[in-house]
Design a protein around this motif. Structure first.
Motif, short mmCIF file in Angstrom:
data_model
loop_
_atom_site.label_atom_id
_atom_site.label_comp_id
_atom_site.label_asym_id
_atom_site.label_seq_id
_atom_site.Cartn_x
_atom_site.Cartn_y
_atom_site.Cartn_z
N ARG A 291 1.21 -6.64 -3.45
CA ARG A 291 2.44 -6.41 -2.62
C ARG A 291 1.59 -5.98 -1.16
NH1 ARG A 291 6.40 -2.24 -4.47
NH2 ARG A 291 4.46 -0.94 -4.25
N ILE B 169 3.99 3.28 -3.33
CA ILE B 169 2.79 2.57 -3.17
C ILE B 169 1.65 3.02 -4.23
CG2 ILE B 169 0.79 2.72 -1.53
CD1 ILE B 169 2.58 2.81 0.91
N ASP C 145 -0.94 -2.18 -3.80
CA ASP C 145 -0.63 -2.48 -2.64
C ASP C 145 -1.61 -2.61 -1.57
OD1 ASP C 145 2.53 -2.08 -2.43
OD2 ASP C 145 1.74 -0.35 -3.77
N ALA D 64 -3.78 2.54 -2.39
CA ALA D 64 -3.67 1.31 -1.66
C ALA D 64 -4.91 1.05 -0.75
CB ALA D 64 -2.27 1.41 -0.58
#
Length: 167
Positions: free
Chosen positions: A19, A63, A67, A93
Motif C-alpha cells: 500500500r 502504517i 506500506d 514502513a
C-alpha cells in the motif's frame, strides 16, 4: 541523484502487494497529491495526502511493513513531516523522501532519499525539478507495472464509459 536509489524507489512503488501513502507540506502537498493521482491509476491501493496534519495520526495508526510512504519535504523543513517519517519508519514502513537536499531532516528516517534542486535566483524557489523527478518516477513505475497496467487501464476505461452512461 543516485540511479540505483531511483530504481529501488520505482520498484518499491510498483509492487502491487504494498500500500502506498503520500504526505506533503504546505507547498509540497500539491506534488504529493499529483503523484498519488498517477500512482492510483497505475497500480491502485494509494492513499492520497490529507491536508490536515491532525488527520495524519489516523493514517499512522495503520502504517506497517506492507506500506511504502512517500514524504515530500523541502527547505524550511516541516517538523511534523519529519515526525511522520520517523513514526512510519519505526512502524516498519519503507519511507521514500522527495526533497531538495540529501541532508534534509527527514532523510534520517528514509530508506531512500531522492533530491532535486529547487533554489533559484530571486525570492522564490521552484518546484519544477521536484515535479520532474516525481514524473520520472511515475514513468518508471508505469514501465515496471506492464503488462498488468495495460489490462488495468482497459478496465478503467470501460468503467469510465459505464459511469458516463455510454458503456
Amino acid at each position: 541523484l543516485s540511479r540505483a536509489d531511483f530504481e529501488k524507489a520505482a520498484r518499491l512503488l510498483a509492487d502491487p502487494k504494498r500500500r502506498l501513502q503520500l504526505v506533503g507540506g504546505r507547498f509540497t502537498q500539491t506534488l504529493a497529491h499529483l503523484t498519488a493521482l498517477h500512482l492510483d491509476i497505475i497500480r491502485g491501493n494509494v492513499l492520497r495526502p490529507d491536508a490536515q496534519a491532525l488527520a495524519w495520526a489516523d493514517r499512522l495508526a495503520d502504517i506497517g511493513r506492507q506500506d511504502v510512504v512517500i514524504v515530500y519535504d523541502i527547505r524550511r523543513y516541516q517538523p511534523d513531516l519529519v515526525r511522520f517519517a520517523a513514526v512510519a519508519a519505526e512502524q516498519g514502513a519503507e519511507v521514500i523522501l522527495m526533497t531538495d537536499s540529501l541532508t534534509a531532516p527527514a532523510a534520517a528516517h528514509a530508506r531512500l532519499t531522492l533530491a532535486a534542486e529547487i533554489g533559484m535566483e530571486g525570492t522564490w524557489d521552484s518546484a519544477a525539478a521536484l515535479l520532474t523527478l516525481g514524473e520520472a518516477l511515475i514513468a518508471r513505475v508505469s514501465e515496471l507495472a506492464q503488462p498488468r497496467l495495460k489490462a488495468r487501464l482497459a478496465r478503467i476505461e470501460v468503467l469510465r464509459a459505464s459511469l458516463r452512461g455510454d458503456g
